[in-house]
Design a protein around this motif. Structure first.
Motif, PDB file in Angstrom:
ATOM      1  N   LEU A   1       8.823 -21.717 -50.423  1.00 10.45           N
ATOM      2  CA  LEU A   1       8.468 -23.177 -50.124  1.00 10.45           C
ATOM      3  C   LEU A   1       9.586 -24.009 -49.760  1.00 10.45           C
ATOM      4  CD1 LEU A   1       5.848 -23.840 -52.548  1.00 10.45           C
ATOM      5  CD2 LEU A   1       5.311 -23.102 -50.340  1.00 10.45           C
ATOM      6  N   VAL A   2      10.829 -23.751 -50.853  1.00 14.15           N
ATOM      7  CA  VAL A   2      12.059 -24.626 -50.554  1.00 14.15           C
ATOM      8  C   VAL A   2      12.850 -23.838 -49.331  1.00 14.15           C
ATOM      9  CG1 VAL A   2      13.419 -23.159 -52.284  1.00 14.15           C
ATOM     10  CG2 VAL A   2      14.067 -25.503 -51.700  1.00 14.15           C
ATOM     11  N   LEU A   3      12.746 -22.606 -49.113  1.00  9.76           N
ATOM     12  CA  LEU A   3      13.358 -22.251 -48.031  1.00  9.76           C
ATOM     13  C   LEU A   3      12.733 -22.321 -46.879  1.00  9.76           C
ATOM     14  CD1 LEU A   3      14.500 -18.607 -49.361  1.00  9.76           C
ATOM     15  CD2 LEU A   3      15.867 -20.771 -49.406  1.00  9.76           C
ATOM     16  N   SER A   4      11.402 -22.422 -46.564  1.00  6.90           N
ATOM     17  CA  SER A   4      10.790 -22.704 -45.154  1.00  6.90           C
ATOM     18  C   SER A   4      10.610 -24.291 -45.000  1.00  6.90           C
ATOM     19  CB  SER A   4       9.255 -22.227 -45.502  1.00  6.90           C
ATOM     20  OG  SER A   4       8.620 -22.828 -46.437  1.00  6.90           O
ATOM     21  N   ASP A   5      11.065 -25.131 -45.904  1.00  5.97           N
ATOM     22  CA  ASP A   5      11.097 -26.579 -45.795  1.00  5.97           C
ATOM     23  C   ASP A   5      12.403 -27.183 -45.121  1.00  5.97           C
ATOM     24  OD1 ASP A   5       8.562 -27.137 -46.623  1.00  5.97           O
ATOM     25  OD2 ASP A   5       9.053 -27.851 -48.642  1.00  5.97           O
ATOM     26  N   PRO A   6      12.397 -28.122 -44.377  1.00  8.95           N
ATOM     27  CA  PRO A   6      13.782 -28.659 -44.050  1.00  8.95           C
ATOM     28  C   PRO A   6      14.517 -28.852 -45.129  1.00  8.95           C
ATOM     29  CG  PRO A   6      11.889 -29.685 -42.669  1.00  8.95           C
ATOM     30  CD  PRO A   6      11.274 -28.935 -44.038  1.00  8.95           C
ATOM     31  N   PRO A   7      15.940 -28.760 -45.072  1.00  4.39           N
ATOM     32  CA  PRO A   7      16.613 -28.525 -43.740  1.00  4.39           C
ATOM     33  C   PRO A   7      16.779 -27.110 -43.716  1.00  4.39           C
ATOM     34  CG  PRO A   7      18.092 -29.113 -45.441  1.00  4.39           C
ATOM     35  CD  PRO A   7      16.704 -29.131 -46.147  1.00  4.39           C
ATOM     36  N   MET A   8      16.324 -26.316 -44.563  1.00  5.59           N
ATOM     37  CA  MET A   8      16.742 -24.823 -44.245  1.00  5.59           C
ATOM     38  C   MET A   8      15.826 -24.362 -43.225  1.00  5.59           C
ATOM     39  SD  MET A   8      17.466 -23.454 -48.225  1.00  5.59           S
ATOM     40  CE  MET A   8      18.719 -24.173 -49.013  1.00  5.59           C
TER      41      MET A   8
ATOM     42  N   LEU B   1      20.956 -21.466 -63.621  1.00  5.21           N
ATOM     43  CA  LEU B   1      22.130 -22.264 -63.118  1.00  5.21           C
ATOM     44  C   LEU B   1      22.321 -22.078 -61.748  1.00  5.21           C
ATOM     45  CD1 LEU B   1      24.302 -21.812 -66.462  1.00  5.21           C
ATOM     46  CD2 LEU B   1      22.978 -23.938 -65.757  1.00  5.21           C
ATOM     47  N   PRO B   2      22.608 -20.887 -61.354  1.00  8.93           N
ATOM     48  CA  PRO B   2      22.891 -20.760 -59.961  1.00  8.93           C
ATOM     49  C   PRO B   2      21.583 -21.144 -58.868  1.00  8.93           C
ATOM     50  CG  PRO B   2      23.023 -18.678 -60.872  1.00  8.93           C
ATOM     51  CD  PRO B   2      22.823 -19.521 -61.769  1.00  8.93           C
ATOM     52  N   LEU B   3      20.354 -20.599 -59.628  1.00 11.18           N
ATOM     53  CA  LEU B   3      19.267 -21.081 -58.705  1.00 11.18           C
ATOM     54  C   LEU B   3      19.254 -22.322 -58.681  1.00 11.18           C
ATOM     55  CD1 LEU B   3      16.975 -18.405 -60.315  1.00 11.18           C
ATOM     56  CD2 LEU B   3      17.779 -18.280 -58.183  1.00 11.18           C
ATOM     57  N   ALA B   4      19.667 -23.167 -59.478  1.00  5.65           N
ATOM     58  CA  ALA B   4      19.261 -24.500 -59.174  1.00  5.65           C
ATOM     59  C   ALA B   4      20.095 -25.351 -58.034  1.00  5.65           C
ATOM     60  CB  ALA B   4      19.842 -25.374 -60.451  1.00  5.65           C
ATOM     61  N   LEU B   5      21.071 -24.385 -57.355  1.00  4.32           N
ATOM     62  CA  LEU B   5      22.098 -24.819 -56.498  1.00  4.32           C
ATOM     63  C   LEU B   5      21.490 -24.202 -55.131  1.00  4.32           C
ATOM     64  CD1 LEU B   5      25.583 -24.307 -58.110  1.00  4.32           C
ATOM     65  CD2 LEU B   5      24.207 -26.106 -58.058  1.00  4.32           C
ATOM     66  N   THR B   6      20.397 -23.877 -55.217  1.00  7.32           N
ATOM     67  CA  THR B   6      19.501 -23.079 -54.094  1.00  7.32           C
ATOM     68  C   THR B   6      19.731 -23.934 -52.678  1.00  7.32           C
ATOM     69  OG1 THR B   6      18.444 -21.672 -55.093  1.00  7.32           O
ATOM     70  CG2 THR B   6      17.525 -22.105 -52.780  1.00  7.32           C
ATOM     71  N   GLN B   7      19.236 -25.255 -52.799  1.00  8.57           N
ATOM     72  CA  GLN B   7      19.232 -26.347 -51.672  1.00  8.57           C
ATOM     73  C   GLN B   7      20.682 -26.780 -51.137  1.00  8.57           C
ATOM     74  OE1 GLN B   7      16.820 -29.060 -53.789  1.00  8.57           O
ATOM     75  NE2 GLN B   7      15.456 -28.923 -52.100  1.00  8.57           N
TER      76      GLN B   7
ATOM     77  N   ALA C   1      21.399 -16.210 -54.039  1.00 10.13           N
ATOM     78  CA  ALA C   1      21.660 -14.758 -54.236  1.00 10.13           C
ATOM     79  C   ALA C   1      22.122 -14.147 -55.385  1.00 10.13           C
ATOM     80  CB  ALA C   1      22.572 -14.253 -52.922  1.00 10.13           C
ATOM     81  N   ALA C   2      22.894 -15.097 -55.914  1.00  6.75           N
ATOM     82  CA  ALA C   2      23.566 -14.749 -57.459  1.00  6.75           C
ATOM     83  C   ALA C   2      22.365 -14.776 -58.269  1.00  6.75           C
ATOM     84  CB  ALA C   2      24.611 -15.456 -57.523  1.00  6.75           C
ATOM     85  N   GLY C   3      21.721 -16.036 -58.199  1.00  7.00           N
ATOM     86  CA  GLY C   3      20.661 -16.074 -59.194  1.00  7.00           C
ATOM     87  C   GLY C   3      19.500 -14.975 -59.149  1.00  7.00           C
ATOM     88  N   VAL C   4      19.334 -14.670 -57.826  1.00  4.00           N
ATOM     89  CA  VAL C   4      18.271 -13.604 -57.728  1.00  4.00           C
ATOM     90  C   VAL C   4      18.522 -12.431 -58.556  1.00  4.00           C
ATOM     91  CG1 VAL C   4      17.177 -12.140 -55.906  1.00  4.00           C
ATOM     92  CG2 VAL C   4      17.138 -14.571 -55.740  1.00  4.00           C
TER      93      VAL C   4
END
Length: 411
Positions: free
Chosen positions: A239-246, A295-301, A308-311
């Motif tokens: 959802l976050v990757l398909s939503d704007p601005p990504m 922690l890195p996943l929180a910076l995804t946006q 990538a690091a969080g995954v």
């Protein structure tokens, strides 16, 4: 129950086939994640309700774990596994031809119900392996599960963009039939008569195993929390990757699943560490890594590199704990391996369903940061549980053979 000599029953080369079959089967549970937006658009499902698709699949998976997987201790595994795969292929065709929301959701639940053949295969491979190699074999087979989960997102995203979401399930039906034929040739028939145990008592004995033994209860709780965190990520990151601005396409979103290939490596390493007596340390390290991965996943946006690091960290952690759990649980009562693995995986399914529903609902209401707090919370709770129970987290206090295979009551 008498067991055949594992080395004489299952050649080492067959382990690879078990791994491939497991990956093929379990992928069906995760195909929908990169396709959620496409499914929502075609069937008019709101973003807040998209988690229902994943949740119903996991509910079906949980029921299958409880009602189908234990049959591996009662029926000929070759016939049981072949039948499950052929029925799974039929359910996949049902999903691929769905014309309304009700049909789609019913098909997804049925796919989940029958995809538990993955756990039947894990239990079968473990039962046909000598104890000294069991952790390693479970690790190899589980690496196939990990690879299937990862490729599921990538393949479904790619096929979804190229030929539509229905092509994903049609292709999987064909592969599932091929796996059924191959396994029917490899899995040996049961060499001993089926135990004198009815289906009702079989299910009851599963409950008794968990009621009487601390180890499977504890490991099941780890599974619930670990896979709640896992599902929190993969059910909402689409959802976050398909939503704007990504606004990334399904192919790009699915490609992030490949970054979790490290999880397959972790599965192999964890199996070897378990054989060497390091299960407890592996568990603690994995749970700590799971918590830190958010922690890195929180910076995804703000950064796809952070995602990538969080995954990578999250998948490493999840698979390390998962392989350790399964190896320890099966070693508790090898003659009840299917029931123990099935009961354990029920908690896996519950955790996955909770994570999917909570994450998609929370994302719609409060955004990505709230989802990350939720995922980190699951990891922290699991780590705290390990810290308070680590002295008894790897070895059962005692074994009850009578619980694994209850005798007939005297009349």
């Amino acid at each position: 129950m008498h067991q055949a000599t594992p080395a004489a029953v299952l050649p080492r080369s067959a382990t690879a086939l078990f791994a491939v079959a497991c990956g093929t089967a379990v992928a069906n549970v995760y195909f929908a994640q990169p396709l959620l937006v496409a499914l929502g658009n075609e069937f008019a499902i709101s973003p807040a309700a998209l988690g229902t698709i994943v949740t119903l699949t996991q509910i079906g998976y949980g029921l299958g774990l409880l009602l189908i997987v234990p049959l591996g201790d009662l029926l000929d595994p070759r016939r049981l596994i072949t039948a499950q795969l052929l029925l799974l292929a039929t359910a996949l065709l049902f999903v691929a031809t769905a014309t309304n929301t009700t049909t789609l959701l019913a098909g997804m639940a049925t796919v989940g119900l029958l995809a538990v053949v993955t756990q039947s295969l894990v239990a079968c491979a473990a039962s046909l392996t000598e104890p000294a190699r069991r952790g390693r074999v479970v690790g190899v087979v589980t690496s196939g599960v990990v690879t299937g989960i990862l490729l599921a997102r990538t393949v479904s995203g790619l096929l979804g963009d190229l030929a539509g979401w229905r092509s994903v399930y049609l292709a999987s039906a064909v592969l599932t039939c091929a796996a059924a034929l191959a396994l029917h040739r490899v899995i040996p028939p049961r060499g001993t008569p089926a135990p004198a145990l009815g289906y009702g008592r079989l299910l009851t004995s599963t409950v008794r195993l968990f009621a009487c033994e601390r180890l499977p209860r504890l490991r099941a709780l780890f599974a619930l929390l670990v896979f709640a965190a896992f599902s929190t990520l993969w059910s909402s990151v689409t959802l976050v990757l398909s939503d704007p601005p990504m606004s990334l396409p399904s192919t790009a979103i699915g490609a992030f699943g490949l970054l979790g290939a490290a999880g397959a490596l972790a599965a192999n390493v964890a199996g070897r560490l378990n054989d060497r007596g390091h299960a407890n340390r592996t568990t603690g390290f994995g749970l700590a890594l799971l918590t830190l991965s958010w922690l890195p996943l929180a910076l995804t946006q703000h950064s796809l590199w952070a995602l990538a690091a969080g995954v990578v960290l999250l998948d490493l952690a999840v698979q390390a704990v998962h392989v350790t759990n399964q190896s320890l649980i099966h070693a508790l009562h090898p003659d009840a391996g299917s029931r123990l693995i099935g009961g354990y995986m029920v908690f896996y399914s519950i955790g996955s369903a909770i994570g999917a529903l909570a994450a998609t609902t929370l994302y719609a209401a409060a955004g990505w940061n709230a989802v990350c707090i939720l995922g980190a919370g699951f990891g922290s709770l699991a780590l705290a549980l390990w810290a308070f129970t680590k002295n008894g987290a790897t070895e059962p206090a005692h074994r009850r053979a009578s619980v694994a295979m209850p005798r007939r009551s005297r009349s």
